[in-house]
Design an enzyme around this catalytic site. Structure first.
Site, PDB file in Angstrom:
ATOM      1  N   ASP A 244       0.837  -1.205   0.000  1.00 22.55           N
ATOM      2  CA  ASP A 244       0.000   0.000   0.000  1.00 22.55           C
ATOM      3  C   ASP A 244       0.872   1.255   0.000  1.00 22.55           C
ATOM      4  O   ASP A 244       2.089   1.198   0.213  1.00 22.55           O
ATOM      5  CB  ASP A 244      -0.890  -0.023   1.244  1.00 22.55           C
ATOM      6  CG  ASP A 244      -2.041   0.974   1.177  1.00 22.55           C
ATOM      7  OD1 ASP A 244      -2.338   1.483   0.075  1.00 22.55           O
ATOM      8  OD2 ASP A 244      -2.646   1.241   2.222  1.00 22.55           O
TER       9      ASP A 244
ATOM     10  N   GLU B 272       2.323   4.933  -4.318  1.00 21.95           N
ATOM     11  CA  GLU B 272       2.253   5.800  -5.507  1.00 21.95           C
ATOM     12  C   GLU B 272       3.550   6.590  -5.739  1.00 21.95           C
ATOM     13  O   GLU B 272       3.840   6.846  -6.913  1.00 21.95           O
ATOM     14  CB  GLU B 272       1.061   6.764  -5.389  1.00 21.95           C
ATOM     15  CG  GLU B 272      -0.297   6.119  -5.470  1.00 21.95           C
ATOM     16  CD  GLU B 272      -0.643   5.305  -4.234  1.00 21.95           C
ATOM     17  OE1 GLU B 272      -1.302   4.253  -4.380  1.00 21.95           O
ATOM     18  OE2 GLU B 272      -0.246   5.704  -3.130  1.00 21.95           O
TER      19      GLU B 272
ATOM     20  N   ASP C  60      -9.122   3.039  -2.307  1.00 26.08           N
ATOM     21  CA  ASP C  60     -10.052   3.534  -1.291  1.00 26.08           C
ATOM     22  C   ASP C  60     -11.363   4.036  -1.899  1.00 26.08           C
ATOM     23  O   ASP C  60     -11.617   5.246  -1.978  1.00 26.08           O
ATOM     24  CB  ASP C  60      -9.394   4.657  -0.483  1.00 26.08           C
ATOM     25  CG  ASP C  60      -8.195   4.167   0.299  1.00 26.08           C
ATOM     26  OD1 ASP C  60      -8.008   2.943   0.398  1.00 26.08           O
ATOM     27  OD2 ASP C  60      -7.439   5.015   0.813  1.00 26.08           O
TER      28      ASP C  60
END
Length: 627
Positions: free
Chosen positions: A304, A307, A416
């Site tokens: 997670d 990015e 999300d």
């Protein structure tokens, strides 16, 4: 046929696995002018692809920026989400595929500025362009997939149902969850551990007050048929004595600023450093650290915040506080107030911060900004390569951020999302785009990550998600519980999840075929029925494998919907665990789907197993053929 056009690419991104000669001349059918690729569309032109994006299956009419983004509101006006998947398939007077292999930002204006014009603009004109022609839409996708390599194949147990929640903070929370599932006889294979299990949010650590003996606990869960799947975040806490930080700092494995100092950012643990995954030596080092958890019996992970997501940089935070001090005590008009508010809001995931740190790659030193979209990809590759060495069996692995090429090493989940009815449809429409780009093992957070789920929304979402390879219920801390046992009447959820397990022999078999044949597991109807003008307009039905078609309910209080059959098919209905069938002719039908029923359609017989409590108990050979 595939043609390659090279425009001074910065590095080899690793997305493409075949070596192709560079073609000379113009990249027709595009016109190249002023470092922009343009194409005039006719009225019938449709544009598919771009992987994980908002809006419909046909992307025409909107503008997208390929830029891996920590985006928490997946609403229709958004241009970027977590993945950067630069493949489009244009279907019209001229039909072809195009892959823009560029690790930085690129804008796809697909009829937004000019409704009849595709305009593709790389921010930095340094890329490889691959143009693909073929006999059909499916053929073009297959050629592209052969160009980028075979998709990740997870272990069979990964097709079971998984439960997750940010908020299972200790062993007892997990035991209570598993007890409730097993008391209700609802099948379950995986329990996901969010950031709560870590010691102060430090990667590869365990909070021993909450989880005194994770190895024994993982073995206890495994004995009950449940695998624990922990999260790993991209950033490493800056803390003296923390071995991952100390070793990474000593060996200079973290991203650094222009002057060679470790670049400090804020994420979950506070001040943190970013592993330089584009440095092969640093990537191998970080991957080796998964051993701390595989030694405890862990068989899968979800990566997670890669990015990478930044709450702030140390430098950006300092600048913001300095400006706030200047504004302190002043009479703030509306514009001054907006400036004050934005000083903090704009700290997160700032382009200016992305320009301030660097990667040491085999091709030299590059600003992160120019290679931004490769970060999550190389984190996934780092983990995959390590897990292949650390474990004798396949591991479950999926990521939030991705670039084409990462599909060879793991799956993705769509991040999300929200407890919005529209996000059932969004998830459905994201699946074929991801499949085109090689990401076959994919799914969304069932019930929505953010917000308060309702019983009917969860039932409808699960009724769609029984067909997605990754089937996981996940929700945020502070939200209403949305486990399958949380709404009182558990029987309806048991029937739906049992159906998933009954379908696994079909779903897994078709998944493996899609991997081997470089095919799509999920397909828009027009990909199978190219001459059918109605099929080309249907945006809320999908083919699943070779035999099935789905048309889920995604509107509140709806108990029926129109379904288009491109050919005569068998309607399959699951009602309270019982399966019934009905033959239907080609054309439009108004199908009743009461809450709790799952209705889908088949054009060829498919196998249906008997229900099982988990994949280990599933009898893959004892199947009945339906249709």
């Amino acid at each position: 046929m595939v043609k390659r056009y090279a425009y001074s690419p910065l590095i080899d991104t690793g997305a493409v696995v075949r070596e192709l000669p560079v073609s000379a001349g113009s990249p027709a059918p595009f016109t190249l002018e002023n470092e922009r690729f343009t194409l005039k569309m006719d009225e019938t032109t449709r544009v598919y692809g771009l992987g994980e994006t908002v809006r419909g299956v046909n992307k025409r009419g909107w503008i997208y920026e390929s830029w891996c983004t920590d985006e928490t509101f997946h609403s229709e006006e958004k241009r970027s989400l977590y993945g950067a998947h630069n493949f489009i398939l244009v279907s019209g007077e001229v039909t072809f595929g195009a892959f823009f292999d560029l690790p930085g930002r690129i804008t796809f204006d697909l009829g937004y500025t000019d409704s009849d014009l595709i305009c593709i603009t790389p921010e930095r004109f340094a890329l490889d362009l691959y143009l693909i022609t073929g006999d059909s839409l499916k053929d073009i996708v297959a050629q592209f997939r052969r160009l980028i390599g075979k998709s990740y194949l997870p272990p069979r147990w990964a097709f079971g149902f998984g439960q997750s929640r940010w908020g299972y903070v200790k062993e007892e929370d997990i035991r209570r969850c598993i007890d409730a599932y097993q008391k209700a006889r609802i099948p379950l294979d995986m329990l996901y551990l969010d950031i709560d299990y870590m010691d102060s949010f430090k990667d590869f650590t365990v909070n021993t007050e909450r989880f005194p003996d994770l190895k024994a606990f993982a073995a206890e869960m495994k004995e009950r048929g449940i695998r624990l799947i922990p999260i790993i975040d991209a950033a490493v806490k800056q803390e003296e004595g923390y071995s991952v930080y100390e070793e990474g700092r000593q060996k200079r494995y973290f991203c650094q600023d222009r002057d060679g100092r470790d670049f400090v950012v804020g994420v979950w643990p506070g001040k943190s450093l970013l592993p330089d995954f584009l440095n092969p030596e640093a990537a191998r080092w970080f991957g080796s650290r998964y051993k701390a958890l595989t030694d405890l019996g862990i068989e899968g992970f979800w990566n997670d915040m890669n990015e990478p997501a930044l709450f702030y940089s140390e430098q950006g935070l300092h600048n913001a506080f300095s400006e706030l001090k200047e504004l302190d005590g002043k009479n703030l008009d509306i514009w001054s107030y907006f400036r004050t508010r934005n000083l903090m809001v704009n700290l997160q995931n700032s382009d200016e911060d992305y320009k301030l740190f660097y990667h040491q790659t085999p091709r030299g030193r590059f600003s992160h900004y120019d290679l931004h979209n490769l970060y999550g990809y190389h984190m996934t590759k780092s983990a995959y390569d390590a897990l292949c060495e650390l474990r004798d069996e396949p591991s479950l692995l999926f990521s939030r951020a991705s670039y084409i090429g990462a599909h060879r090493y793991g799956g993705v989940w769509t991040g999300d999302n929200h407890t919005w009815w529209s996000h059932i449809l969004l998830s459905l429409q994201q699946m074929p785009g991801l499949n085109m780009c090689g990401f076959l093992f994919s799914g969304s957070d069932i019930g929505g990550f953010a917000g308060n789920c309702t019983r009917d929304l969860l039932i409808r979402w699960m009724s769609f998600a029984v067909f997605t390879p990754l089937m996981r219920n996940h929700s945020a801390a502070g939200t209403r519980s949305q486990e399958a046992f949380a709404f009182g009447d558990t029987e309806v959820f048991r029937y739906i999840i049992e159906l998933r397990y009954r379908l696994i022999p079909y779903l897994y078999g078709e998944f493996v075929k899609a991997v081997e044949d470089d095919a799509m597991f999920f397909r828009p109807l027009v990909f199978d029925y190219e001459e059918d003008a109605i099929a080309a307009t249907v945006e809320d039905q999908l083919m699943v494998g070779d035999s099935l078609m789905i048309a889920p309910i995604y509107r509140q209080n709806a108990d029926a919907r129109h379904v288009y059959l491109p050919e005569a098919m068998t309607q399959v209905r699951m009602h309270q665990g019982d399966i019934s069938t009905e033959e239907l002719n080609k054309g439009w039908h108004y199908i009743s789907v009461p809450l709790g029923d799952v209705v889908f359609f088949c054009r060829k017989p498919f196998p249906l197993a008997k229900a099982a409590e988990n994949t280990a108990a599933l009898d893959w050979d004892d199947v009945a053929y339906i249709g």
